[in-house]
Design an enzyme around this catalytic site. Structure first.
Site, PDB file in Angstrom:
ATOM      1  N   GLY A   1       5.413  -6.574  -1.581  1.00 34.35           N
ATOM      2  CA  GLY A   1       4.678  -5.677  -2.475  1.00 34.35           C
ATOM      3  C   GLY A   1       4.608  -6.138  -3.917  1.00 34.35           C
ATOM      4  N   SER A   2       4.765  -7.468  -4.143  1.00 38.57           N
ATOM      5  CA  SER A   2       4.701  -7.923  -5.541  1.00 38.57           C
ATOM      6  C   SER A   2       3.294  -7.713  -6.109  1.00 38.57           C
ATOM      7  CB  SER A   2       5.113  -9.387  -5.663  1.00 38.57           C
ATOM      8  OG  SER A   2       4.191 -10.213  -4.992  1.00 38.57           O
ATOM      9  N   ASN A   3       2.279  -7.885  -5.288  1.00 38.52           N
ATOM     10  CA  ASN A   3       0.911  -7.613  -5.763  1.00 38.52           C
ATOM     11  C   ASN A   3       0.720  -6.122  -6.028  1.00 38.52           C
ATOM     12  OD1 ASN A   3      -0.952 -10.067  -5.748  1.00 38.52           O
ATOM     13  ND2 ASN A   3       0.182 -10.307  -3.842  1.00 38.52           N
TER      14      ASN A   3
ATOM     15  N   LEU B   1      -1.250  -6.362   6.700  1.00 43.25           N
ATOM     16  CA  LEU B   1      -1.466  -7.258   7.839  1.00 43.25           C
ATOM     17  C   LEU B   1      -2.283  -6.674   8.989  1.00 43.25           C
ATOM     18  CD1 LEU B   1       1.953  -9.120   7.969  1.00 43.25           C
ATOM     19  CD2 LEU B   1      -0.143  -9.702   6.752  1.00 43.25           C
TER      20      LEU B   1
ATOM     21  N   ILE C   1      -8.464  -3.429   9.403  1.00 40.66           N
ATOM     22  CA  ILE C   1      -8.906  -2.070   9.055  1.00 40.66           C
ATOM     23  C   ILE C   1      -9.894  -1.583  10.120  1.00 40.66           C
ATOM     24  CG2 ILE C   1     -10.026  -0.650   7.280  1.00 40.66           C
ATOM     25  CD1 ILE C   1      -7.307  -1.813   6.467  1.00 40.66           C
TER      26      ILE C   1
ATOM     27  N   HIS D   1      -7.012 -12.564  -0.131  1.00 46.53           N
ATOM     28  CA  HIS D   1      -6.643 -13.505   0.931  1.00 46.53           C
ATOM     29  C   HIS D   1      -6.081 -14.760   0.269  1.00 46.53           C
ATOM     30  CE1 HIS D   1      -6.744 -15.201   4.935  1.00 46.53           C
ATOM     31  NE2 HIS D   1      -7.185 -16.324   4.391  1.00 46.53           N
TER      32      HIS D   1
ATOM     33  N   GLU E   1      -2.546 -14.786  -7.704  1.00 46.12           N
ATOM     34  CA  GLU E   1      -2.775 -13.390  -7.303  1.00 46.12           C
ATOM     35  C   GLU E   1      -2.341 -12.439  -8.416  1.00 46.12           C
ATOM     36  OE1 GLU E   1      -2.372 -13.614  -2.459  1.00 46.12           O
ATOM     37  OE2 GLU E   1      -0.573 -13.249  -3.617  1.00 46.12           O
TER      38      GLU E   1
HETATM   39  C1  GRF Z   1       0.045 -12.358  -0.591  1.00 46.06           C
HETATM   40  O1  GRF Z   1       0.078 -13.745  -0.691  1.00 46.06           O
HETATM   41  C2  GRF Z   1      -1.268 -11.914  -0.003  1.00 46.06           C
HETATM   42  O2  GRF Z   1      -2.347 -12.656  -0.385  1.00 46.06           O
HETATM   43  C3  GRF Z   1      -0.974 -12.113   1.428  1.00 46.06           C
HETATM   44  O3  GRF Z   1       0.339 -11.619   1.573  1.00 46.06           O
HETATM   45  C4  GRF Z   1       1.050 -11.847   0.388  1.00 46.06           C
HETATM   46  C5  GRF Z   1       1.657 -10.551  -0.051  1.00 46.06           C
HETATM   47  O4  GRF Z   1       2.586 -10.724  -1.055  1.00 46.06           O
HETATM   48  N1  GRF Z   1      -1.969 -11.543   2.269  1.00 46.06           N
HETATM   49  P1  GRF Z   1       3.261  -9.435  -1.734  1.00 46.06           P
HETATM   50  O5  GRF Z   1       3.743  -8.527  -0.628  1.00 46.06           O
HETATM   51  O6  GRF Z   1       2.235  -8.772  -2.576  1.00 46.06           O
HETATM   52  O7  GRF Z   1       4.401  -9.967  -2.541  1.00 46.06           O
END
Ligand code: GRF
Length: 291
Positions: A108-110, A184, A187, A203, A273
């Site tokens: 969940g870093s994004n 993952l 949808i 992606h 990202e």
């Molecule tokens: C990211 O690299 C995203 O592009 C991929 O999964 C990773 C998720 O990273 N689909 P995080 O959970 O946001 O750290």
């Protein structure tokens, strides 16, 4: 002046030029059409002519500008622009609030970067993350949701794929947009249809290469390295019913160097990202501008 327009509309110099060209040519076109139409009525030039002309160009202006904006690729900008102008003229308050649900399956870093980005915006920002959706018990993103005191909707794969079971929960929470940040599961059609054009995914590769079923996380990076590609990167795209297929709104790339591993490449991708995703979400939602 031009710089302040760029900041206000959140566009680069190239896009600003295209927008100004749309305004100019759309304006001239509606003037020409207005005169042509009045010519057909064979009216004498006078007060009535002027008044009719003014009414005509007011009506024709949005149509002409929109028409010109299509070949120049600026339709989204003008659709929102005209919508805002008419809403102000008619006194209708547009629904300004944009509530995001972030779907994530992993660390969940994004998700955290996105939550922080919209929390940090000054109070005028109308975009907020208000829900975290997760399919993995124990995923790191759940702790992030707790840290930012966000409600979590836990979903189970089988139920998620089967119809529109979770749709009411999203709609009742007033969710307007869905952001897939390392989510993952595919949808399902019911959700894609309910949120048409309102779902965005990131992606970790340069689509259309290395997309589709099974292409996630380390599998993507290993495939890029095995193919000997010199570049990889990120793709931010809208989501439709086909895996990694929707319209691309943004890409950025990084080098794949000698002795690269899936882990080192994943780190580079994460940097990209974290740098771009939240900003691109904001631009996408706002149609790239603010009046
Ligand atoms: C990211 O690299 C995203 O592009 C991929 O999964 C990773 C998720 O990273 N689909 P995080 O959970 O946001 O750290």
């Amino acid at each position: 002046m031009l710089k302040s327009l760029q900041t206000k509309w959140k566009v680069g110099p190239g896009r600003l030029l295209l927008i100004l060209v749309c305004f100019a040519t759309g304006g001239s076109l509606c003037g020409i059409l207005g005169r042509k139409i009045l010519g057909l009525l064979e009216l004498e030039k006078g007060v009535v002519w002027v008044m009719l002309y003014l009414v005509l160009i007011t009506l024709l202006w949005p149509v002409c500008v929109l028409a010109i904006s299509i070949p120049l690729g600026q339709i989204n900008f003008f659709r929102n622009y005209i919508h805002k102008i008419f809403s102000r003229m008619t006194g209708n308050k547009i629904q300004e609030k944009k509530l995001l649900a972030v779907f994530a399956s992993g660390a969940g870093s994004n998700a955290e970067k996105i939550i922080q980005h919209f929390n940090d915006k000054n109070k005028q920002s109308e975009i907020r993350v208000t829900l975290v959706v997760c399919n993995k018990p124990g995923a790191g993103v759940l702790q992030i949701a707790e840290k930012y005191e966000l409600p979590v909707l836990q979903i189970q794969k089988e139920i998620f794929y089967n119809g529109d079971h979770f749709l009411p929960a999203l709609q009742e929470s007033g969710i307007t947009h869905i952001i897939l940040a390392g989510f993952l599961l595919k949808i399902p059609a019911a959700l894609v249809n309910a949120y048409k054009g309102k779902i965005l995914n990131i992606h970790p590769a340069l689509l259309p290469k290395y997309g589709g079923p099974g292409m996630y996380g380390a599998f993507v990076h290993k495939a890029v390295i095995a193919a000997g590609d010199k570049k990889s990167g990120i793709t931010i795209h809208e989501v439709d019913e086909i895996y990694d297929n929707g319209k691309t709104i943004f890409q950025d790339s990084c080098d794949v160097v000698a002795h690269e591993t899936a882990e080192t490449l994943a780190n580079k991708i994460h940097v990209l990202e974290h740098k771009h995703f939240a900003q691109q979400i904001e631009k996408w939602i706002e149609g790239c501008y603010e009046l």
